[in-house]
Write a protein that holds these residues in place. Structure first.
Motif, short mmCIF file in Angstrom:
data_model
loop_
_atom_site.label_atom_id
_atom_site.label_comp_id
_atom_site.label_asym_id
_atom_site.label_seq_id
_atom_site.Cartn_x
_atom_site.Cartn_y
_atom_site.Cartn_z
N GLU A 45 0.85 -1.20 0.00
CA GLU A 45 0.00 0.00 0.00
C GLU A 45 0.88 1.24 0.00
O GLU A 45 1.97 1.24 0.55
CB GLU A 45 -0.91 0.04 1.24
CG GLU A 45 -1.76 -1.19 1.44
CD GLU A 45 -0.97 -2.33 2.03
OE1 GLU A 45 -0.01 -2.08 2.80
OE2 GLU A 45 -1.29 -3.50 1.72
N PRO B 128 0.01 4.70 1.37
CA PRO B 128 -0.98 5.57 2.02
C PRO B 128 -0.58 7.04 1.97
O PRO B 128 0.57 7.38 1.68
CB PRO B 128 -0.99 5.06 3.46
CG PRO B 128 0.42 4.58 3.67
CD PRO B 128 0.89 4.04 2.34
N SER C 34 -5.30 6.38 -0.42
CA SER C 34 -4.33 5.28 -0.36
C SER C 34 -4.39 4.48 -1.65
O SER C 34 -5.48 4.25 -2.19
CB SER C 34 -4.62 4.37 0.83
OG SER C 34 -4.42 5.04 2.06
N LEU D 197 -3.75 0.88 -3.15
CA LEU D 197 -3.55 -0.54 -2.90
C LEU D 197 -3.19 -1.18 -4.23
O LEU D 197 -3.97 -1.10 -5.19
CB LEU D 197 -4.80 -1.20 -2.33
CG LEU D 197 -5.13 -0.97 -0.85
CD1 LEU D 197 -5.53 0.47 -0.59
CD2 LEU D 197 -6.25 -1.91 -0.42
N GLU E 46 -8.31 4.15 -2.72
CA GLU E 46 -9.35 4.18 -1.69
C GLU E 46 -9.11 5.34 -0.73
O GLU E 46 -7.99 5.84 -0.58
CB GLU E 46 -9.35 2.86 -0.90
CG GLU E 46 -9.43 1.61 -1.75
CD GLU E 46 -10.81 1.40 -2.37
OE1 GLU E 46 -11.73 2.17 -2.06
OE2 GLU E 46 -10.95 0.46 -3.17
N ARG F 252 -9.60 4.95 2.48
CA ARG F 252 -9.00 4.34 3.66
C ARG F 252 -8.40 2.99 3.28
O ARG F 252 -8.66 2.47 2.19
CB ARG F 252 -10.05 4.15 4.76
CG ARG F 252 -10.73 5.45 5.18
CD ARG F 252 -11.83 5.19 6.19
NE ARG F 252 -11.30 4.66 7.45
CZ ARG F 252 -12.06 4.33 8.49
NH1 ARG F 252 -13.39 4.48 8.41
NH2 ARG F 252 -11.52 3.85 9.60
N HIS F 253 -7.63 2.46 4.21
CA HIS F 253 -7.03 1.14 3.97
C HIS F 253 -7.41 0.23 5.13
O HIS F 253 -6.73 0.17 6.15
CB HIS F 253 -5.51 1.26 3.85
CG HIS F 253 -4.84 -0.07 3.67
ND1 HIS F 253 -3.57 -0.34 4.12
CD2 HIS F 253 -5.29 -1.22 3.10
CE1 HIS F 253 -3.26 -1.59 3.84
NE2 HIS F 253 -4.28 -2.14 3.22
N GLU G 173 -11.28 -2.83 2.10
CA GLU G 173 -10.60 -2.39 0.88
C GLU G 173 -9.62 -3.45 0.40
O GLU G 173 -9.49 -3.69 -0.81
CB GLU G 173 -9.87 -1.07 1.12
CG GLU G 173 -10.76 0.16 1.20
CD GLU G 173 -11.38 0.34 2.57
OE1 GLU G 173 -12.34 1.13 2.70
OE2 GLU G 173 -10.89 -0.30 3.53
N PHE G 174 -8.94 -4.11 1.33
CA PHE G 174 -8.00 -5.15 0.94
C PHE G 174 -8.73 -6.35 0.34
O PHE G 174 -8.27 -6.95 -0.65
CB PHE G 174 -7.17 -5.58 2.15
CG PHE G 174 -6.17 -6.65 1.84
CD1 PHE G 174 -5.11 -6.41 0.99
CD2 PHE G 174 -6.28 -7.92 2.40
CE1 PHE G 174 -4.17 -7.40 0.69
CE2 PHE G 174 -5.36 -8.91 2.12
CZ PHE G 174 -4.30 -8.65 1.26
N HIS H 170 0.79 -5.87 7.60
CA HIS H 170 -0.23 -4.85 7.89
C HIS H 170 -1.48 -5.53 8.46
O HIS H 170 -1.87 -6.63 8.06
CB HIS H 170 -0.58 -4.09 6.61
CG HIS H 170 -1.39 -2.85 6.86
ND1 HIS H 170 -2.75 -2.90 7.11
CD2 HIS H 170 -1.03 -1.55 6.90
CE1 HIS H 170 -3.20 -1.67 7.27
NE2 HIS H 170 -2.18 -0.83 7.16
#
Length: 379
Positions: free
Chosen positions: A208, A210, A245, A247, A262, A264-265, A269-270, A294
């Motif tokens: 990622e 961020p 962020s 990804l 995204e 947020r992470h 999202e992942f 993470h």
């Protein structure tokens, strides 16, 4: 009876006279040796002390000293300075060791506010506490004295060098595991199947990026002007619209890039990135993911999704502070040097659109990134 008679005549050999004549006219030897050579030549030629004084501009006491030394020890010895008896050092080795010991501590250890010593602050502390520590000779110590003591030990307590402590006790094992994956990618194609590899394996490096800022300009950029202004001109002030962020994952076999942008992470999202890869690859293949520790990668929501796809995803974790082993970092570096460089947008949404467009452009010109250095301890 004159002084010259009292001191006796100075008789020079041809070699000594030639040596003194050469030194008297030299421009490279020390001035004191030139001066002494002229005095001895004048005295040896029969000139009086007063005449030598007037001719060379040297005081009578010095002339007496030069002549007496030459008569007593010889002409060569008369040209050189006598050695001085060394004096016992006023600052002892124990006192120097105490200064070094104080320098190897931090000011906050002594109740002061500073984190690091400055030379002035250290010299002041040494001067103030030297007598109580039993080293009164250090009480008047100046900055230069303290510097000389520290320089003998090559100490610079006013400077700081940043380093990164290795905090992963399994660093070597994890590094070898990641390198084995890279070697496997370089040997077998993704769809290769054989006795030791019953399923096709697609290897993807994931990470990622961020905090990508959506920065806007406060005034329009000015384009270059031929023969007048060679560069784009931009107001140095900017507006912050927010952050996003990235990804991303790169297929180490084909170079195909997966990318999501995204706000947020989190796990959700992942999971979205995993779902895209799940749909992209053949259903009977294994997707091997090289990724870090993470929290979004290992939380219960992520684990619950992976459990619904048995034997689909395989994790290979990079060691802590070993992100350089993951080739997705090469992709982020390329992004930073291309479409992220000096980027300015009017909103977060525009930033997302342009980032996704940049990822699409990279996929249109695929580059396969491979690890080539395997002599790093793997067996």
């Amino acid at each position: 009876m004159g002084r010259k008679t009292m001191r006796g005549a100075l008789v020079l050999t041809e070699e000594q006279r030639a040596m003194l004549t050469k030194l008297a006219g030299s421009r490279t030897v020390p001035v004191r040796e030139v001066e002494r050579s002229k005095v001895l030549l004048g005295y040896a030629s029969g000139a009086s002390i007063s005449e030598v004084m007037r001719r060379e501009g040297v005081g009578r006491p010095l002339i007496y000293r030069y002549i007496d030394k030459a008569l007593a020890k010889g002409v060569e010895a008369g040209l050189k300075d006598a050695g001085h008896r060394p004096r016992a050092p006023e600052i002892t080795d124990e006192a120097k060791a105490w200064v070094v010991n104080v320098a190897c501590t931090q000011p906050k250890d002594h109740g002061l506010a500073a984190e690091l010593w400055t030379l002035r602050a250290l010299a002041g502390f040494i001067s103030e506490h030297a007598e109580a520590a039993g080293y009164p000779r250090l009480s008047p110590a100046s900055k230069s004295t303290v510097w000389r003591i520290l320089n003998e030990q090559h100490l610079k307590p006013h400077k700081i060098r940043y380093d990164l402590e290795r905090r992963d006790p399994e660093f070597e094992r994890k590094r070898e595991e990641v390198l084995r994956v890279h070697r496997d990618v370089s040997i077998d194609k993704a769809e290769a199947v054989h006795d030791g590899r019953p399923r096709a394996i697609y290897t993807v490096g994931i990470d990622e990026k961020p905090g990508v800022q959506a920065l806007g300009v406060t005034a329009p950029d000015l384009p270059p002007v031929p023969k007048k202004e060679p560069t784009v001109s931009r107001d140095y002030e900017y507006v912050r619209h927010g952050t996003v962020s990235i990804l991303a994952g790169i297929d180490l076999h084909s170079g195909h890039l997966f990318g999501h942008v995204e706000d947020r992470h989190r796990s959700i999202e992942f999971i979205g990135l995993l779902q895209e890869m799940d749909a992209y690859y053949p259903p009977e293949a294994t997707i091997r993911l090289v990724l870090d520790h993470h929290s979004a990668h290992i939380l219960k929501e992520t684990n619950a999704f992976i459990a619904t796809r048995p034997d689909r995803f395989e994790y290979v974790h990079t060691p802590k502070h070993g992100s350089w082993l993951n080739l997705i970092e090469c992709v982020f570096s390329k992004m930073a040097r291309t479409f992220l460089r000096h980027i300015r947008v009017k909103s977060v949404e525009e930033l997302k659109t342009r980032l996704l467009k940049g990822i699409k452009e990279m996929n249109e010109a695929l580059v396969v990134v491979r690890w080539k250095k395997f002599d790093m301890g793997i067996v």
